[in-house]
Scaffold this active site. Structure first.
Site, PDB file in Angstrom:
ATOM      1  N   SER A 157       0.839  -1.194   0.000  1.00 28.29           N
ATOM      2  CA  SER A 157       0.000   0.000   0.000  1.00 28.29           C
ATOM      3  C   SER A 157       0.875   1.244   0.000  1.00 28.29           C
ATOM      4  CB  SER A 157      -0.912   0.003   1.230  1.00 28.29           C
ATOM      5  OG  SER A 157      -1.473   1.278   1.445  1.00 28.29           O
ATOM      6  N   TYR A 179      -1.588   0.870  10.015  1.00 29.36           N
ATOM      7  CA  TYR A 179      -1.742   0.056   8.806  1.00 29.36           C
ATOM      8  C   TYR A 179      -0.531   0.255   7.893  1.00 29.36           C
ATOM      9  CZ  TYR A 179      -3.659  -1.427   4.279  1.00 29.36           C
ATOM     10  OH  TYR A 179      -3.857  -2.026   3.062  1.00 29.36           O
TER      11      TYR A 179
END
Length: 276
Positions: A157, A179
């Site tokens: 990501s 995250y």
């Protein structure tokens, strides 16, 4: 030997895909099935549930693959549970044979400010996004090493990037920090593992979208942001095509790379045309 033709480069090979019940995982399963792979599909949800917040199930993904003439095995497992992780590769091997391609797509996308995120949520984030990746890689590596061939593709990501500053903004991006930290760890594991297994003929790479991918899950999490920034949303087919490219690349020349789908497809000249 597998018949790796240009139309079906994964013919005769086995691919294991996590997070295969919806969204990006379904798109990857569909693309790798069309490329000829037999698929072991991992997720928590086996059957459709009309009352679920997000729709999608392994049964539906398997049916899609089989309608297209492919072969798929559903494996119900919670990647946050080490005991579940331990049985995934043996189940795939028993039904389909040794795993040639491992695609770790599943992710725990838990967003909360760094100052407030509870320990349990942090643990789930790292169990799914980091420890599951490494456990599954360790499980498939012995047979890949014995065959001197294998491909591992980790879905990462852009949240792994550090924020620019100071000065910083008004906290808009702080909820993705934990995250993003898990994805940064995933990327470092990717490059380190690639170095370890280079002489074994195994490619280990990570791929991420430049920004958001339009899926039902993304709509639920960051739908408003995507509406405000439509240029930062890419079609899921780009990511699936990039995964296929990394699942069929030459391990001698394409390994240890931290890639973004759009630029990578431009680099290799195979960005698919998306028709409305």
């Amino acid at each position: 030997m597998p018949n790796t033709s240009s139309e079906r480069p994964l013919e005769g090979r086995v691919a294991l895909i996590t997070g295969a019940s919806r969204g990006i995982g379904v798109a990857i399963a569909e693309r790798l099935a069309r490329a000829g792979a037999s698929l072991a599909l991992v997720a928590r949800t086996l059957e459709p549930d009309a009352g679920a917040r997000l729709q999608g199930s392994l049964a539906e993904t398997v049916a899609m693959v089989e309608r297209a003439g492919g072969r798929a095995l559903p494996i119900v497992a919670d990647l946050a549970n080490p005991a579940d992780r331990a049985r995934i590769v043996p189940e795939a091997r028993a039904a389909l044979g040794p795993v040639d391609v491992l695609v770790h797509n599943a992710a725990a996308a838990i967003y909360a400010p760094v100052a407030d995120i509870p320990l349990k949520r942090r643990q789930i984030t790292f169990e799914v996004n980091v420890h599951a990746t490494l456990d599954l890689a360790q499980a498939v590596l012995p047979e890949m090493r014995a065959r001197k061939q294998g491909w591992i593709v980790n879905l990462s990501s852009a949240s792994s990037r550090h924020p620019e500053g100071p000065p910083f903004g008004h906290g808009e991006s702080t909820t993705i920090t934990v995250y993003g930290a898990s994805k940064a760890a995933l990327e470092r594991i990717t490059t380190g593992l690639a170095a370890e297994v280079y002489d074994d003929g195994i490619a280990v790479n990570s791929i991420a979208p430049v920004a958001a991918v339009r899926t039902p899950g993304a709509e639920a999490l960051v739908g408003e942001l995507m509406k405000k920034n439509p240029d930062l949303v890419e079609p899921v087919e780009w990511l699936a095509e990039a995964v296929l490219a990394l699942a069929t690349c030459d391990p001698r020349t394409c390994t240890g790379r931290i890639l973004y789908s759009g630029p990578f497809l431009d680099e290799i000249g195979r960005k698919p045309t998306i028709r409305a």
